[in-house]
Design an enzyme around this catalytic site. Structure first.
Site, PDB file in Angstrom:
ATOM      1  N   ALA A   1       0.832  -1.195   0.000  1.00  0.00           N
ATOM      2  CA  ALA A   1       0.000   0.000   0.000  1.00  0.00           C
ATOM      3  C   ALA A   1       0.866   1.244   0.000  1.00  0.00           C
ATOM      4  CB  ALA A   1      -0.931   0.020   1.224  1.00  0.00           C
ATOM      5  N   SER A   2       0.352   2.281  -0.658  1.00  0.00           N
ATOM      6  CA  SER A   2       0.972   3.581  -0.558  1.00  0.00           C
ATOM      7  C   SER A   2       2.428   3.530  -1.004  1.00  0.00           C
ATOM      8  CB  SER A   2       0.832   4.046   0.902  1.00  0.00           C
ATOM      9  OG  SER A   2       1.158   5.379   1.055  1.00  0.00           O
ATOM     10  N   ALA A   3       3.349   3.975  -0.156  1.00  0.00           N
ATOM     11  CA  ALA A   3       4.765   4.007  -0.526  1.00  0.00           C
ATOM     12  C   ALA A   3       5.308   2.629  -0.867  1.00  0.00           C
ATOM     13  CB  ALA A   3       5.578   4.626   0.616  1.00  0.00           C
TER      14      ALA A   3
ATOM     15  N   SER B   1       3.788   0.319  -2.489  1.00  0.00           N
ATOM     16  CA  SER B   1       3.424  -0.028  -3.860  1.00  0.00           C
ATOM     17  C   SER B   1       4.418   0.568  -4.848  1.00  0.00           C
ATOM     18  CB  SER B   1       2.003   0.450  -4.180  1.00  0.00           C
ATOM     19  OG  SER B   1       1.924   1.869  -4.221  1.00  0.00           O
TER      20      SER B   1
END
Length: 262
Positions: A82-84, A86
């Site tokens: 998720a987020s960073a 990814s």
């Protein structure tokens, strides 16, 4: 045999990683990853990812180090990217970005906390928009999708199943597709709230030795006294942080502009 590198827990900058070590909270920093990359000596890398994200600039550094590696790099999302996290997943070589069938990927806009007048707010808004475009670059280079579509997906905070991610070209393969036995882990970044990090750095927590509040508190002092107040801090953290938080940079204490994805 490939050299395994774990991207687990919160993605944090190298200068605060020691605080996570003190609390025994799982985390990943650029320095830790770079040390492992250098130790691989050109051997193939297998990057195992299960993280809810964190500091976008730390993630960018890790992504760049992996993309610059002279050997083969395979990224495997075994739980959550998720987020960073990814962004880091996009560092796998062509055909070598994989996700477990029980995994998830989440992409969204960058976010931060900022203080000032309307001019400062306009600058902060522009900074975040620029950060979103740089994040989208990693997805665009991997998938071939248009920036406009990626920014729309990020703006909606899009959660992707393995099938979704494969269809959009963000991964190359769903692991175990032809196997019966499945395995994976899951997790969300357990980031220490920024006020706790600032408190440790500036000596604003309870039980700081007399005379330390005026000049702040250094790393060695924290380590020496940590055994006495660790339990109290963790209890306070639990009462204030029922759900995992991302760091919230305070404009008055940090000179570097930082964008966080969460």
């Amino acid at each position: 045999m490939p050299k395994r590198i774990n991207i687990k827990g919160a993605i944090v900058s190298s200068d605060i990683a020691w605080i996570y070590d003190l609390f025994e909270i799982e985390h990943t920093s650029p320095k830790t990853v770079l040390n492992q990359i250098e130790g691989a000596n050109g051997d193939d890398l297998e990057v195992i990812i299960n993280s809810g994200g964190g500091d976008v600039h730390a993630a960018s550094e890790i992504y760049t180090d992996l993309k610059s590696y002279e050997g083969s790099v395979e990224t495997r999302i075994v739980g959550l990217a998720a987020s960073a996290a990814s962004v880091i997943a996009m560092a796998g070589d062509k055909g070598k970005v994989k996700m477990t069938p029980t995994g998830e990927m989440m992409i969204h806009n960058s976010s931060t906390y900022y203080g000032g007048d309307h001019r400062d707010m306009s600058k902060a808004s522009q900074m975040l928009q620029n950060t979103d475009r740089t994040i989208a670059n990693a997805y665009r280079l991997k998938s071939g999708m248009e920036e406009k579509e990626l920014l729309e997906l990020m703006g909606e905070e899009t959660w992707l199943t393995p099938q979704d991610a494969l269809e959009k070209g963000l991964i190359d393969e769903i692991m175990f597709e032809n196997e019966i036995k499945l395995s994976a882990s899951s997790g969300i970044a357990n980031l220490i709230p920024q006020e706790v990090i600032d408190g440790i750095r500036q000596g604003k927590l309870n039980k700081v030795p007399a005379g330390k509040n005026e000049q702040g508190i250094d790393k060695e002092t924290v380590k020496n006294m940590f055994a006495d107040f660790k339990k109290d801090i963790l209890n306070e953290l639990q009462s204030k942080n029922i759900e995992p938080n991302e760091p919230k940079p305070a404009a008055t204490t940090q000179s570097k502009r930082k964008g966080f994805i969460f």
